[in-house]
Design an enzyme around this catalytic site. Structure first.
Site, PDB file in Angstrom:
ATOM      1  N   ARG A  70      -5.516  -1.622  -4.634  1.00  0.00           N
ATOM      2  CA  ARG A  70      -5.259  -1.828  -3.202  1.00  0.00           C
ATOM      3  C   ARG A  70      -4.841  -3.263  -2.914  1.00  0.00           C
ATOM      4  NH1 ARG A  70      -7.954   2.297  -0.074  1.00  0.00           N
ATOM      5  NH2 ARG A  70      -8.217   0.912   1.687  1.00  0.00           N
ATOM      6  N   CYS A  85      -8.335  -3.533   2.141  1.00  0.00           N
ATOM      7  CA  CYS A  85      -9.558  -3.939   1.434  1.00  0.00           C
ATOM      8  C   CYS A  85     -10.188  -2.699   0.827  1.00  0.00           C
ATOM      9  CB  CYS A  85     -10.539  -4.572   2.424  1.00  0.00           C
ATOM     10  SG  CYS A  85      -9.840  -5.991   3.250  1.00  0.00           S
ATOM     11  N   HIS A 141      33.261  -5.534   4.779  1.00  0.00           N
ATOM     12  CA  HIS A 141      32.920  -6.081   6.106  1.00  0.00           C
ATOM     13  C   HIS A 141      32.028  -7.306   5.990  1.00  0.00           C
ATOM     14  CE1 HIS A 141      34.800  -2.543   7.858  1.00  0.00           C
ATOM     15  NE2 HIS A 141      34.154  -1.831   6.949  1.00  0.00           N
ATOM     16  N   GLU A 166      16.398   1.707  -2.634  1.00  0.00           N
ATOM     17  CA  GLU A 166      15.151   1.810  -3.396  1.00  0.00           C
ATOM     18  C   GLU A 166      15.227   0.992  -4.677  1.00  0.00           C
ATOM     19  OE1 GLU A 166      12.347   2.569  -2.719  1.00  0.00           O
ATOM     20  OE2 GLU A 166      11.333   2.850  -4.647  1.00  0.00           O
ATOM     21  N   TRP A 174      -8.524  -8.301   1.036  1.00  0.00           N
ATOM     22  CA  TRP A 174      -7.145  -8.804   1.085  1.00  0.00           C
ATOM     23  C   TRP A 174      -7.069  -9.594   2.381  1.00  0.00           C
ATOM     24  CZ3 TRP A 174      -2.421  -8.379   3.822  1.00  0.00           C
ATOM     25  CH2 TRP A 174      -1.302  -8.773   3.118  1.00  0.00           C
ATOM     26  N   ASN A 190     -13.058  -3.248   6.411  1.00  0.00           N
ATOM     27  CA  ASN A 190     -11.625  -3.138   6.154  1.00  0.00           C
ATOM     28  C   ASN A 190     -10.956  -2.948   7.508  1.00  0.00           C
ATOM     29  OD1 ASN A 190      -9.080  -2.744   5.094  1.00  0.00           O
ATOM     30  ND2 ASN A 190      -9.405  -0.564   4.665  1.00  0.00           N
ATOM     31  N   GLY A 191      -9.942  -3.757   7.796  1.00  0.00           N
ATOM     32  CA  GLY A 191      -9.247  -3.633   9.078  1.00  0.00           C
ATOM     33  C   GLY A 191      -9.187  -4.985   9.767  1.00  0.00           C
ATOM     34  N   LYS A 226      12.570  -1.939  -5.583  1.00  0.00           N
ATOM     35  CA  LYS A 226      11.809  -1.917  -6.838  1.00  0.00           C
ATOM     36  C   LYS A 226      12.000  -3.226  -7.584  1.00  0.00           C
ATOM     37  CE  LYS A 226       9.247   0.832  -6.617  1.00  0.00           C
ATOM     38  NZ  LYS A 226       9.455   1.070  -5.265  1.00  0.00           N
ATOM     39  N   LYS A 263      -1.253  -2.241  -2.058  1.00  0.00           N
ATOM     40  CA  LYS A 263      -0.776  -0.872  -2.215  1.00  0.00           C
ATOM     41  C   LYS A 263      -0.667  -0.164  -0.870  1.00  0.00           C
ATOM     42  CE  LYS A 263       0.485   2.911  -4.186  1.00  0.00           C
ATOM     43  NZ  LYS A 263       1.872   3.038  -4.670  1.00  0.00           N
ATOM     44  N   GLU A 295      10.358  -6.289  -5.773  1.00  0.00           N
ATOM     45  CA  GLU A 295       8.901  -6.322  -5.563  1.00  0.00           C
ATOM     46  C   GLU A 295       8.126  -6.484  -6.873  1.00  0.00           C
ATOM     47  OE1 GLU A 295       6.717  -2.917  -4.081  1.00  0.00           O
ATOM     48  OE2 GLU A 295       8.293  -1.568  -4.696  1.00  0.00           O
TER      49      GLU A 295
HETATM   50  C1  AGP Z   1       6.964   0.496  -2.389  1.00  0.00           C
HETATM   51  O1  AGP Z   1       7.051   0.305  -3.794  1.00  0.00           O
HETATM   52  C2  AGP Z   1       5.885  -0.366  -1.748  1.00  0.00           C
HETATM   53  N1  AGP Z   1       4.635  -0.179  -2.369  1.00  0.00           N
HETATM   54  C3  AGP Z   1       5.863  -0.209  -0.242  1.00  0.00           C
HETATM   55  O2  AGP Z   1       7.161  -0.409   0.259  1.00  0.00           O
HETATM   56  C4  AGP Z   1       5.361   1.161   0.265  1.00  0.00           C
HETATM   57  O3  AGP Z   1       6.314   2.162  -0.014  1.00  0.00           O
HETATM   58  C5  AGP Z   1       5.166   1.065   1.774  1.00  0.00           C
HETATM   59  O4  AGP Z   1       4.166   0.098   2.032  1.00  0.00           O
HETATM   60  C6  AGP Z   1       4.759   2.397   2.425  1.00  0.00           C
HETATM   61  O5  AGP Z   1       3.524   2.825   1.899  1.00  0.00           O
HETATM   62  P1  AGP Z   1       3.055   4.348   2.246  1.00  0.00           P
HETATM   63  O6  AGP Z   1       4.043   5.260   1.598  1.00  0.00           O
HETATM   64  O7  AGP Z   1       1.683   4.460   1.658  1.00  0.00           O
HETATM   65  O8  AGP Z   1       3.062   4.488   3.725  1.00  0.00           O
END
Ligand code: AGP
Length: 612
Positions: A27, A2, A506, A483, A74, A100-101, A487, A607, A490
């Site tokens: 965020r 949040c 396998h 990765e 959020w 937040n939390g 990408k 984020k 997501e």
């Molecule tokens: C990656 O594109 C995502 N946003 C997500 O996997 C991110 O890398 C992960 O949540 C870790 O975030 P951080 O590096 O802030 O710990």
């Protein structure tokens, strides 16, 4: 997850709050709200959905006040509705709270408030009730003391921001695990969940430490510990200007940040040694001799940061000669990891606020392991909790999809591997300087790749409707396969998964049929020939192959792949992932744009994941 912002001492407080919330949109959120301390009490406007709805509501019911707080939520407890949006008030409407939390004991606290009327399903609302009860209590406490007493009863993670109609120029904040920063400049008091909301007001902030609270007024802020004694927050200077948090002409933050990688990599490499090859860290709060004794490394992270750690593992084992386990942070502390005081934990987190990664690092630290953080945010919770820090200096990464953080995390891992190798006397300074000299050519090579995405765009247009893509790689190509798959899935919502190329026989190869799409990361190096075999295997079964090659491997791939995206040869094989990831970042971006996805704020994602 949040977003929080508070302003006191400006007649335009509500406008400042809205502007700050917009800087926190990255965020991830699904509702938002504002409370202003008016002459006749508290004025509240809150809405589910995007900030535009809140803006429109405020236009019809403006709140003119010099003090207020705002929030983007959020959802964790309670659906994203108007009623569940923050702020939350006590029944008399005298106290307002944003949070937040997660307050883990909120149900028990609600039960203690038998008969109280609640208007939401949230954990946060109980805090407003409890603070109001303290203010109405026999002790005649002020808002700071009331919040201090209440926060002592809360279990879980929280960043609280509270105002009361009885103290019109005061904001009180409290933090445990979830980040909170405070500032005071030119007669204005400010607080926020991260610097992006404040950088247009000030470049000097202070991060509250766990358990601390602060009372913020126009003339400044007072910090206290959980027991109420005066304390000092962790002051730091932010070198991000406002423009660096804007899009600077790019359509999306993701594309802007992909193009910022040459500078980000250069910045992250800058000043890493004394010129003679003695590699140093940004902050080291442990005796360097401890690192010499390390006989095991755990790399703990989540998501993209985990994939950077996979590339880092190869460098640490190669130069420092220490075994490395790369582990999903959320798994680490729920098993029985073997940790001793000769185990080093490297926690990688762009935000430095990922609960899983922080908790895993603290779990290892509690067993005696020193922790080195690789983070992109100065003053982040992880950075301050670690024994040593390497900052990635990538600047604010706003897009949910991490790109420049990833490449700079790999740079940081390479630098850290050199540092460890020197502590273990496995690398002369001159050898480290030679490697750093070679790495110094990376920014220009990165620039060459991101400057021309013509071939990538053509590939995206060709394959944008493929419902499932398999990514394969070996050695340094494997983290990039993982990765690249992350990408693509997501930001475009297309299914994608990655496998070690050697695993195909396998099981995974059963998925291959005519029309399948396989992305093969095949840079030149000691496993290249095996990658060619894997490409031939899937091609023979009718798959289309999109290969990522380096200049030296391109020609050998041309006859085996349908599309070859080429990057320059890397200055060191361990740095190849920094280049081979770039076409896959751009590929995911263009597929997402072509499919009309919400590139910067993909559905269901935030984020920073500050809850488990
Ligand atoms: C990656 O594109 C995502 N946003 C997500 O996997 C991110 O890398 C992960 O949540 C870790 O975030 P951080 O590096 O802030 O710990």
């Amino acid at each position: 997850m949040c977003g929080i912002i508070g302003v006191t001492g400006r007649p335009s407080a509500v406008d400042d709050i809205l502007a700050g919330l917009r800087r926190l949109e990255y965020r991830g959120y699904d509702s938002s709200g504002v409370v202003a301390v008016l002459e006749d009490g508290l004025g509240v406007v809150k809405r589910s959905g995007k900030l535009d709805r809140l803006d429109a509501a405020l236009a019809t019911a403006p709140l003119a006040a010099a003090t207020g707080i705002g929030h983007t939520r959020w959802a964790t407890h309670g659906a994203p509705t108007d009623a569940n949006a923050h702020p939350h008030l006590d029944p008399a409407g005298r106290v307002a709270v944003v949070h937040n939390g997660i307050i883990e004991n909120y149900r028990a606290l609600r039960d203690d408030l038998a008969g109280a009327a609640f208007t939401s399903d949230t954990d946060t609302e109980v805090v407003a009730h409890l603070v109001a009860r303290e203010l109405d209590g026999p002790d005649g406490v002020d808002l700071l003391e009331a919040v201090r007493r209440v926060s002592g009863r809360l279990e879980g993670a929280y960043a609280l921001c509270v105002v009361s109609a009885d103290e019109p120029d005061t904001i009180v904040v409290a933090r445990r695990q979830a980040p909170l920063i405070v500032a005071a400049v030119d007669g204005v008091g400010l607080c926020a969940s991260d610097v992006a909301a404040l950088i247009e007001h000030t470049d000097t902030c202070a991060a509250l430490l766990d358990g601390q609270l602060a009372r913020i007024r126009p003339d400044g802020y007072t910090v206290v510990d959980a027991d109420g004694t005066a304390a000092a927050a962790d002051e730091f200077t932010v070198d991000w200007d406002l423009s660096s948090a804007e899009k600077q002409g790019y359509e999306h933050f993701m594309l802007k940040e992909i193009h910022e990688q040459p500078v980000a990599v250069a910045e992250t490499l800058l000043g890493r040694d004394d010129g003679a090859g003695n590699v140093t860290l940004d902050e080291l709060r442990i005796d360097p001799s401890e690192l010499a004794r390390i006989d095991k490394v755990f790399i703990l992270a989540a998501g993209t940061s985990l994939h950077a750690g996979m590339a880092g593992k190869l460098a640490i084992e190669h130069w420092a000669g220490v075994p490395v386990e790369v582990e999903v942070a959320s798994e680490f502390r729920y098993r029985d990891p073997i940790v001793t005081d000769r185990t080093l934990v490297i926690a990688i987190s762009q935000s430095g606020e990922t609960t899983d990664t922080i908790a895993a690092a603290e779990h290892a630290r509690a067993q005696g392991a020193p922790v080195i953080a690789i983070s992109n945010v100065v003053g982040s919770t992880l950075a301050r909790a670690a024994d040593g820090v390497l900052y990635t200096r990538a600047g604010p990464e706003i897009a949910v999809a991490s790109t420049k953080a990833f490449t700079t995390q790999i740079v940081a891992c390479l630098v850290l591997a050199l540092h460890l190798a020197q502590r273990k006397e496995r690398l002369f300074a001159s050898e480290a300087r030679d490697v750093l000299d070679r790495l110094d050519t990376l920014p220009a090579l990165v620039q060459r790749v991101v400057a021309d995405d013509t071939a990538v765009l053509a590939a995206a247009e060709r394959f944008k409707d493929v419902g499932y893509t398999m990514f394969i790689g070996r050695h340094g190509g494997l983290p990039i396969a993982y990765e690249g798959a992350l990408k693509l899935k997501e930001v475009s919502y297309l299914h994608a998964e990655a496998f070690p190329a050697g695993e195909m026989k396998h099981g995974p190869i059963a998925l291959i049929e005519p029309g399948s799409l396989v992305v093969a990361v095949a840079h030149d190096g000691h496993v290249f020939a095996k990658m060619v075999s894997n490409i031939q295997e899937v091609r023979a079964r009718g798959a289309s192959v999109l290969a990522v090659a380096t200049a030296s491997s391109r020609d050998a791939l041309a006859e085996h792949a349908d599309v070859v995206l080429t990057v320059p040869d890397a200055p060191h094989e361990l740095a190849a992932p920094l280049l081979t990831v770039l076409p896959l970042q751009l590929y995911a971006y263009h597929v997402a744009v072509l499919r009309g996805a919400d590139v910067d704020q993909p559905r269901n994602l935030a984020k920073t994941v500050t809850v488990e």
